[in-house]
Design a protein around this motif. Sequence first.
Motif, PDB file in Angstrom:
ATOM      1  N   ASP A 107       2.704 -29.857  -4.242  1.00 42.18           N
ATOM      2  CA  ASP A 107       3.256 -28.929  -4.443  1.00 42.18           C
ATOM      3  C   ASP A 107       3.450 -28.297  -5.923  1.00 42.18           C
ATOM      4  N   VAL A 108       3.042 -28.896  -6.414  1.00 41.40           N
ATOM      5  CA  VAL A 108       2.758 -28.693  -7.441  1.00 41.40           C
ATOM      6  C   VAL A 108       1.435 -27.861  -8.021  1.00 41.40           C
ATOM      7  N   CYS A 109       0.734 -28.097  -7.696  1.00 41.43           N
ATOM      8  CA  CYS A 109      -0.863 -27.108  -7.723  1.00 41.43           C
ATOM      9  C   CYS A 109      -0.334 -26.563  -6.674  1.00 41.43           C
ATOM     10  N   THR A 110       0.085 -25.979  -5.672  1.00 37.75           N
ATOM     11  CA  THR A 110      -0.150 -24.723  -4.725  1.00 37.75           C
ATOM     12  C   THR A 110       0.977 -24.179  -4.883  1.00 37.75           C
ATOM     13  N   SER A 111       2.348 -24.279  -6.075  1.00 39.42           N
ATOM     14  CA  SER A 111       3.420 -23.389  -6.365  1.00 39.42           C
ATOM     15  C   SER A 111       3.951 -23.681  -7.950  1.00 39.42           C
ATOM     16  N   VAL A 112       4.342 -24.865  -8.083  1.00 42.74           N
ATOM     17  CA  VAL A 112       4.867 -24.835  -9.469  1.00 42.74           C
ATOM     18  C   VAL A 112       4.377 -24.195 -10.204  1.00 42.74           C
ATOM     19  N   PHE A 113       3.144 -25.175 -10.667  1.00 45.30           N
ATOM     20  CA  PHE A 113       2.217 -24.302 -12.053  1.00 45.30           C
ATOM     21  C   PHE A 113       2.125 -22.484 -11.573  1.00 45.30           C
ATOM     22  N   PRO A 114       1.513 -22.948 -10.358  1.00 46.30           N
ATOM     23  CA  PRO A 114       1.204 -20.916 -10.505  1.00 46.30           C
ATOM     24  C   PRO A 114       2.207 -19.640 -10.213  1.00 46.30           C
ATOM     25  N   SER A 115       3.850 -20.282 -10.796  1.00 46.87           N
ATOM     26  CA  SER A 115       5.090 -19.371 -10.583  1.00 46.87           C
ATOM     27  C   SER A 115       4.837 -19.710 -12.391  1.00 46.87           C
ATOM     28  N   LEU A 116       4.102 -20.213 -12.962  1.00 45.10           N
ATOM     29  CA  LEU A 116       4.188 -20.133 -14.696  1.00 45.10           C
ATOM     30  C   LEU A 116       2.413 -19.225 -15.400  1.00 45.10           C
ATOM     31  N   GLU A 124      16.582 -25.884 -17.035  1.00 45.35           N
ATOM     32  CA  GLU A 124      15.999 -24.476 -15.868  1.00 45.35           C
ATOM     33  C   GLU A 124      15.013 -25.000 -15.003  1.00 45.35           C
ATOM     34  N   LEU A 125      14.468 -25.754 -15.898  1.00 45.39           N
ATOM     35  CA  LEU A 125      12.739 -26.407 -14.479  1.00 45.39           C
ATOM     36  C   LEU A 125      13.606 -27.730 -13.938  1.00 45.39           C
ATOM     37  N   VAL A 126      14.119 -28.902 -14.349  1.00 47.66           N
ATOM     38  CA  VAL A 126      15.230 -29.281 -13.148  1.00 47.66           C
ATOM     39  C   VAL A 126      16.435 -28.909 -12.498  1.00 47.66           C
ATOM     40  N   CYS A 127      17.138 -28.425 -12.946  1.00 48.42           N
ATOM     41  CA  CYS A 127      18.019 -28.419 -12.294  1.00 48.42           C
ATOM     42  C   CYS A 127      18.465 -26.554 -11.974  1.00 48.42           C
ATOM     43  N   LEU A 133       5.686 -33.007 -18.260  1.00 52.80           N
ATOM     44  CA  LEU A 133       5.142 -32.925 -19.227  1.00 52.80           C
ATOM     45  C   LEU A 133       4.499 -31.931 -19.864  1.00 52.80           C
ATOM     46  N   THR A 134       3.448 -31.598 -18.644  1.00 54.41           N
ATOM     47  CA  THR A 134       2.253 -30.235 -18.761  1.00 54.41           C
ATOM     48  C   THR A 134       3.627 -29.215 -18.281  1.00 54.41           C
ATOM     49  N   LEU A 135       3.644 -29.322 -16.801  1.00 52.80           N
ATOM     50  CA  LEU A 135       5.224 -28.251 -16.738  1.00 52.80           C
ATOM     51  C   LEU A 135       5.826 -27.508 -18.103  1.00 52.80           C
ATOM     52  N   LEU A 136       6.544 -28.565 -18.561  1.00 57.32           N
ATOM     53  CA  LEU A 136       7.571 -28.395 -19.709  1.00 57.32           C
ATOM     54  C   LEU A 136       6.512 -28.096 -20.762  1.00 57.32           C
ATOM     55  N   SER A 137       5.521 -28.129 -21.106  1.00 53.00           N
ATOM     56  CA  SER A 137       5.356 -27.388 -22.622  1.00 53.00           C
ATOM     57  C   SER A 137       4.690 -26.047 -22.114  1.00 53.00           C
ATOM     58  N   ILE A 138       4.048 -26.092 -20.421  1.00 52.42           N
ATOM     59  CA  ILE A 138       3.553 -24.492 -20.060  1.00 52.42           C
ATOM     60  C   ILE A 138       4.744 -23.661 -20.534  1.00 52.42           C
ATOM     61  N   CYS A 179       3.852 -16.549 -24.690  1.00 49.72           N
ATOM     62  CA  CYS A 179       2.509 -16.800 -25.308  1.00 49.72           C
ATOM     63  C   CYS A 179       2.156 -16.362 -23.523  1.00 49.72           C
ATOM     64  N   THR A 180       1.028 -15.603 -23.331  1.00 44.46           N
ATOM     65  CA  THR A 180       1.686 -15.252 -22.172  1.00 44.46           C
ATOM     66  C   THR A 180      -0.823 -14.905 -21.553  1.00 44.46           C
ATOM     67  N   LEU A 181      -1.551 -16.007 -22.474  1.00 47.39           N
ATOM     68  CA  LEU A 181      -2.699 -16.845 -22.021  1.00 47.39           C
ATOM     69  C   LEU A 181      -2.554 -17.149 -21.095  1.00 47.39           C
ATOM     70  N   PRO A 182      -3.643 -17.354 -20.162  1.00 46.45           N
ATOM     71  CA  PRO A 182      -4.440 -18.299 -19.271  1.00 46.45           C
ATOM     72  C   PRO A 182      -3.925 -19.377 -19.390  1.00 46.45           C
ATOM     73  N   ILE A 183      -3.831 -20.649 -18.548  1.00 49.62           N
ATOM     74  CA  ILE A 183      -3.956 -21.624 -18.698  1.00 49.62           C
ATOM     75  C   ILE A 183      -4.553 -22.023 -17.115  1.00 49.62           C
ATOM     76  N   GLU A 184      -4.916 -23.487 -17.999  1.00 46.32           N
ATOM     77  CA  GLU A 184      -5.358 -24.005 -16.656  1.00 46.32           C
ATOM     78  C   GLU A 184      -5.079 -25.373 -16.601  1.00 46.32           C
ATOM     79  N   VAL A 185      -5.333 -26.196 -15.997  1.00 46.66           N
ATOM     80  CA  VAL A 185      -3.982 -27.689 -15.869  1.00 46.66           C
ATOM     81  C   VAL A 185      -5.113 -28.989 -15.301  1.00 46.66           C
ATOM     82  N   LEU A 186      -6.207 -29.171 -15.733  1.00 45.94           N
ATOM     83  CA  LEU A 186      -7.145 -29.624 -14.911  1.00 45.94           C
ATOM     84  C   LEU A 186      -6.824 -31.285 -14.389  1.00 45.94           C
ATOM     85  N   ILE A 187      -7.352 -31.401 -13.254  1.00 49.40           N
ATOM     86  CA  ILE A 187      -6.430 -32.814 -12.638  1.00 49.40           C
ATOM     87  C   ILE A 187      -7.915 -34.058 -12.951  1.00 49.40           C
TER      88      ILE A 187
END
Length: 588
Positions: free
Chosen positions: A225-234, A547-550, A195-200, A208-216
């Motif tokens: 994998d999400v934190c080392t590649s997926v989120f950083p790609s956005l 775009e995200l899934v496929c 859900l966070t990935l879709l929102s980002i 929107c170019t504001l910096p984003i932090e995802v607190l785990i």
Amino acid sequence: MRATSSALVRRIGRLLSRRIVAVFLLVTTVFVLTTLLSANNRLALKCHLRPSLCQKKGPAFSPNPKHAAQAKIETAKLAQIKSLTKSEDPDRLALGHNFYKKILKVVVNARPKLSQPLDRYYLGKFSAMRFEYGKEDQSFAESDLQLFLQVSDEEERELRLSHKYVVDNLPSTAPQGLYSGNGIVFVGGGRFNWLTLLSIKRLRSMGCTLPIEVLIPTFEDFELDVCTSVFPSLQATCIYMPLALFKDEVSRYGENSQLTFKGYQYKCLAVMLSRFENVLLLDSDNIVINSPQNLFTSEPFKSKGLIVWPDFWRRSTCPKFYSIAGSKISTTRLSDAYLEQVNGYLEQTGKVTPYDAVNKISYHERLGTIPDPSSESGQMMISKKTHLKALLLAFYYNTFGPDFYYPLFSQGATGEGDKETFLAGAVILGDPFYQVGSFVQAIGEFIDGEFKGHGMGQADPRQDYERSIELKKLAKHYSDTELLAKMKEYPRPKLMFLHANYPKLDPWDLSKGTTFDGISRHRLYGSALMEETGRDIELEIWNNIEELVCGTSTLKLSTLNKVERPVLCQEILMQKKYLIATTDSLRR
């Protein structure tokens, strides 16, 4: 005869004694073995996370192999998490650890000395009422609100002492260099990562170019994998909350710690731990309709420092809360009244008697209370430069929320949780704030003549603020009836947020009866968003999902493992095809 009977009794007694002893030995053996096995498993994990604890003289320790293997995996995962954290400024991390340690000490010392939570209700829990000014089926005067949650004199006294201690000892400013800049904060982890990935993705697609932090929040929720590649790609960064909060990297907040956090409580903690000085907090299921890029540099945030949005419900805070917080509630003066019909607040100038104030006037129209309506925390903005103490007070409310403050704020009404804590902190400390006047919109679809609500539409605060200024000007020259007619000339502010709270935007789960019922396909949001924006927002969201899934085969998320990727993509494409075919019908 007597001798024979006595001998029989003694024989039976000896047999029973032997059986009792045998059963006792069996139970004792099972208990000891179970305890040893569970102790071995716990020690195995502890040894791998903290090897120094097991470096003792004596026989070699042989843990359960399965648990040992799992512990090695967790050790490797922790090492990678720590390596991610090393990329942060070590001086800022140390500054934060020292500051948060002091905050936690204050909150721990303020723990209410009560053995039981507040859970006694005289008339039962409060039945939430939708906000419709002048159409109350339930009285909201002080004398009525006192009939629900019951707080004893002892409980009130202990909570008052706790509250006073925390207000007296919390700081108003943070160390120089701890916070800086503007940014968006999410609480992610586990099932919330998708859900966070879709929102980002939506934020970035809207420019929107504001910096984003995802607190785990927890070790289990951290997907490498999400934190080392997926989120950083956005251009989004993961922050592992225990490492940000504690100097000791293996410290955990949980059942064995002095403070326990879960669920709603993480949101306030995430805002506190974020490096941003000015924060837009978004729930993971919040989808922007328009970009929030310039909110931080515009009114009302510039002058108010705190923005909250309305919920559907009237405020039901227990009057005892204000006594606990040491607040004086006026019996003669009223605050601005909220009118849903005009989507804003109007000044109240009439005289009020103390009797009417207590028995007839809505309690949360009296000066000193938290104003109506209740808050919806799917989105919230706060400045830590101007409202740090209010944020820390909200952290205190959330820390002891489930047992004490959540019941005090809502009395069991719908949505009880963290949502009232941010505004409460500001009101109690006398800090400025802005409540968006435009009432929350129910976004959904009519199916077989029945409305199905699937989201909450919230207004652009900049347009709402400008409209509120015009509303107050007009109120000085027109009667209430004339004002209602006049305000129709002023368009309602555009929507900025869609809090897609139910159902969640999980494409596979939605296909199991919501977007597809086995026969027909359905929209989630009907024509409301098209009427609001002139765009098919729902189709835009599904484009983001595709775009995200496929769009890439490398995306790895635990949430997407429910079904084979080709099958999931086929379902997404079928729903998109339906949306495209029905777009024109929304414009009619």
